[in-house]
Design a protein around this motif. Sequence first.
Motif, PDB file in Angstrom:
ATOM      1  N   ARG A  42       0.837  -1.192   0.000  1.00  0.00           N
ATOM      2  CA  ARG A  42       0.000   0.000   0.000  1.00  0.00           C
ATOM      3  C   ARG A  42       0.873   1.244   0.000  1.00  0.00           C
ATOM      4  O   ARG A  42       2.071   1.181   0.286  1.00  0.00           O
ATOM      5  CB  ARG A  42      -0.921   0.015   1.221  1.00  0.00           C
ATOM      6  CG  ARG A  42      -0.213   0.163   2.570  1.00  0.00           C
ATOM      7  CD  ARG A  42      -1.235   0.283   3.687  1.00  0.00           C
ATOM      8  NE  ARG A  42      -0.639   0.361   5.019  1.00  0.00           N
ATOM      9  CZ  ARG A  42      -0.275   1.477   5.628  1.00  0.00           C
ATOM     10  NH1 ARG A  42      -0.384   2.643   4.989  1.00  0.00           N
ATOM     11  NH2 ARG A  42       0.225   1.464   6.857  1.00  0.00           N
ATOM     12  N   THR A  43       0.262   2.356  -0.320  1.00  0.00           N
ATOM     13  CA  THR A  43       0.936   3.639  -0.167  1.00  0.00           C
ATOM     14  C   THR A  43       0.825   4.066   1.290  1.00  0.00           C
ATOM     15  O   THR A  43       0.005   3.536   2.056  1.00  0.00           O
ATOM     16  CB  THR A  43       0.268   4.718  -1.025  1.00  0.00           C
ATOM     17  OG1 THR A  43      -1.055   4.970  -0.514  1.00  0.00           O
ATOM     18  CG2 THR A  43       0.174   4.314  -2.486  1.00  0.00           C
ATOM     19  N   CYS A  53      -3.364 -14.516 -13.198  1.00  0.00           N
ATOM     20  CA  CYS A  53      -2.602 -13.504 -12.469  1.00  0.00           C
ATOM     21  C   CYS A  53      -3.327 -12.161 -12.531  1.00  0.00           C
ATOM     22  O   CYS A  53      -3.565 -11.626 -13.619  1.00  0.00           O
ATOM     23  CB  CYS A  53      -1.204 -13.383 -13.072  1.00  0.00           C
ATOM     24  SG  CYS A  53      -0.126 -12.200 -12.243  1.00  0.00           S
ATOM     25  N   TYR A  54      -3.666 -11.637 -11.374  1.00  0.00           N
ATOM     26  CA  TYR A  54      -4.393 -10.376 -11.289  1.00  0.00           C
ATOM     27  C   TYR A  54      -3.765  -9.471 -10.233  1.00  0.00           C
ATOM     28  O   TYR A  54      -3.315  -9.945  -9.188  1.00  0.00           O
ATOM     29  CB  TYR A  54      -5.860 -10.605 -10.906  1.00  0.00           C
ATOM     30  CG  TYR A  54      -6.652 -11.332 -11.954  1.00  0.00           C
ATOM     31  CD1 TYR A  54      -7.388 -10.641 -12.906  1.00  0.00           C
ATOM     32  CD2 TYR A  54      -6.664 -12.725 -12.003  1.00  0.00           C
ATOM     33  CE1 TYR A  54      -8.110 -11.310 -13.883  1.00  0.00           C
ATOM     34  CE2 TYR A  54      -7.377 -13.407 -12.975  1.00  0.00           C
ATOM     35  CZ  TYR A  54      -8.100 -12.694 -13.913  1.00  0.00           C
ATOM     36  OH  TYR A  54      -8.817 -13.368 -14.882  1.00  0.00           O
ATOM     37  N   ILE A  55      -3.748  -8.180 -10.527  1.00  0.00           N
ATOM     38  CA  ILE A  55      -3.434  -7.180  -9.508  1.00  0.00           C
ATOM     39  C   ILE A  55      -4.768  -6.556  -9.115  1.00  0.00           C
ATOM     40  O   ILE A  55      -5.497  -6.048  -9.977  1.00  0.00           O
ATOM     41  CB  ILE A  55      -2.458  -6.123 -10.025  1.00  0.00           C
ATOM     42  CG1 ILE A  55      -1.140  -6.769 -10.468  1.00  0.00           C
ATOM     43  CG2 ILE A  55      -2.197  -5.069  -8.949  1.00  0.00           C
ATOM     44  CD1 ILE A  55      -0.169  -5.795 -11.126  1.00  0.00           C
ATOM     45  N   ALA A  56      -5.083  -6.603  -7.824  1.00  0.00           N
ATOM     46  CA  ALA A  56      -6.404  -6.166  -7.379  1.00  0.00           C
ATOM     47  C   ALA A  56      -6.286  -5.354  -6.106  1.00  0.00           C
ATOM     48  O   ALA A  56      -5.453  -5.631  -5.237  1.00  0.00           O
ATOM     49  CB  ALA A  56      -7.315  -7.376  -7.151  1.00  0.00           C
ATOM     50  N   GLY A  57      -7.117  -4.353  -5.988  1.00  0.00           N
ATOM     51  CA  GLY A  57      -7.117  -3.521  -4.793  1.00  0.00           C
ATOM     52  C   GLY A  57      -7.977  -2.298  -4.990  1.00  0.00           C
ATOM     53  O   GLY A  57      -9.066  -2.381  -5.557  1.00  0.00           O
ATOM     54  N   GLY A  93      -5.178   7.435  -0.476  1.00  0.00           N
ATOM     55  CA  GLY A  93      -4.241   6.313  -0.444  1.00  0.00           C
ATOM     56  C   GLY A  93      -4.628   5.240  -1.434  1.00  0.00           C
ATOM     57  O   GLY A  93      -5.707   5.277  -2.040  1.00  0.00           O
ATOM     58  N   ALA A  94      -3.746   4.276  -1.613  1.00  0.00           N
ATOM     59  CA  ALA A  94      -3.979   3.166  -2.538  1.00  0.00           C
ATOM     60  C   ALA A  94      -3.371   1.903  -1.964  1.00  0.00           C
ATOM     61  O   ALA A  94      -2.439   1.954  -1.157  1.00  0.00           O
ATOM     62  CB  ALA A  94      -3.377   3.459  -3.908  1.00  0.00           C
ATOM     63  N   CYS A  95      -3.909   0.763  -2.377  1.00  0.00           N
ATOM     64  CA  CYS A  95      -3.415  -0.528  -1.909  1.00  0.00           C
ATOM     65  C   CYS A  95      -3.762  -1.584  -2.953  1.00  0.00           C
ATOM     66  O   CYS A  95      -4.826  -1.523  -3.572  1.00  0.00           O
ATOM     67  CB  CYS A  95      -4.065  -0.879  -0.566  1.00  0.00           C
ATOM     68  SG  CYS A  95      -3.473  -2.421   0.165  1.00  0.00           S
TER      69      CYS A  95
END
Length: 365
Positions: free
Chosen positions: A11-12, A104-108, A223-225
């Motif tokens: 996360r940021t 394969c995934y990037i998730a948030g 913010g981000a994660c």
Amino acid sequence: MKRAVVVQAKRTPIGKENGMLHLLRPHELAAPLLQHLGRGIEDKVDDVILGNVVGPGGNVARLSALEAGLPFSVTGMTIDRQCSAGLEAIRMACYLTQGGAGQCYIAGGVESTSTSPYPTRAQFSPDSIGDPDMGVAAEYVAREYGITREMQDEYALISYKRSWEAYEKGLYKQEILESGQFEMDEEFLRPRNMERLVKRAKAVFVQENGTVTAANSCGIHDGACAVLVMEETLANQLDFQPVLRFIDSQVSGVHPHYPGIAPVPAIQELLKRNRLTIEDIGLVEINEAFASKIVACTQELSIPYEKLNVRGGALTLGHPYGASGAILVTRLFYEVQRRKDVKYVLAAIGSGGGIGITILFEVVV
């Protein structure tokens, strides 16, 4: 059936609205995370799924993926399920992996309240039902479930102390991807006397007999994660260490006046379906939007504080809406690696409109 596992999570730092991250738009917050999680496996990433609630519209996930330099083939999908959006993104990535749609995934999720073009929130519920603000709804939960001001303040202080302890021990550093000059959550830049603040704080949402204050509620933050979800066989082939294995999830709806209690039926149904009890769950993360919500959920589910939000949460760090659900999973990702006695963990969140989401993971490490 294929198995989905979480192999990385970052996360940021979390910044206050109009605070240290106020110049960064959502895609600028998310892109470094995507770049980090996708490094070396760019050609393996099937998609990026991000939750976003108050940000500029459009496909923030696609924009973030392009900003991160991921291949053009990574299309990106942005979802809005209010505060549940980040957890829903991970849930969706796990089901897509489990079903064989990808490996394969990037998730948030990501939120920049500072740059949001919207002066007011979206409507959660039709006028015929009533559409209370979240703070007012937190008061409704407190009244309906007998949660006093003292109970809320007690939990808020527990959470504050846990957050500061985690910060002082350097535990949050594992979660955070440092970006430029931003290395820590903004809350920790200036210590405060929280016991005095909690005691003196006045009700802010309901004046007559109000119990919800600024000190037992989260703030508004940026913010981000994101996490990296892979099919377990692929993860092993690529020498990634699976940490959390997706088992099951549940979404439940309640009356829109009581969104804070929405995690309860979701968790109850999930445990029942998997023939588990709360005693079988080693760690639980429930988003700390309001202390009234946390106390009500623990009361209804008989969750001991000793296994709940053990490193603090949003009451101290803040609640960047679209990212908060992913932050819960990230917290679990690192915490289970510090322990040897945890088999199952839960992440849960309630959101505007009366929606509760929970995910059950099995610990792999």
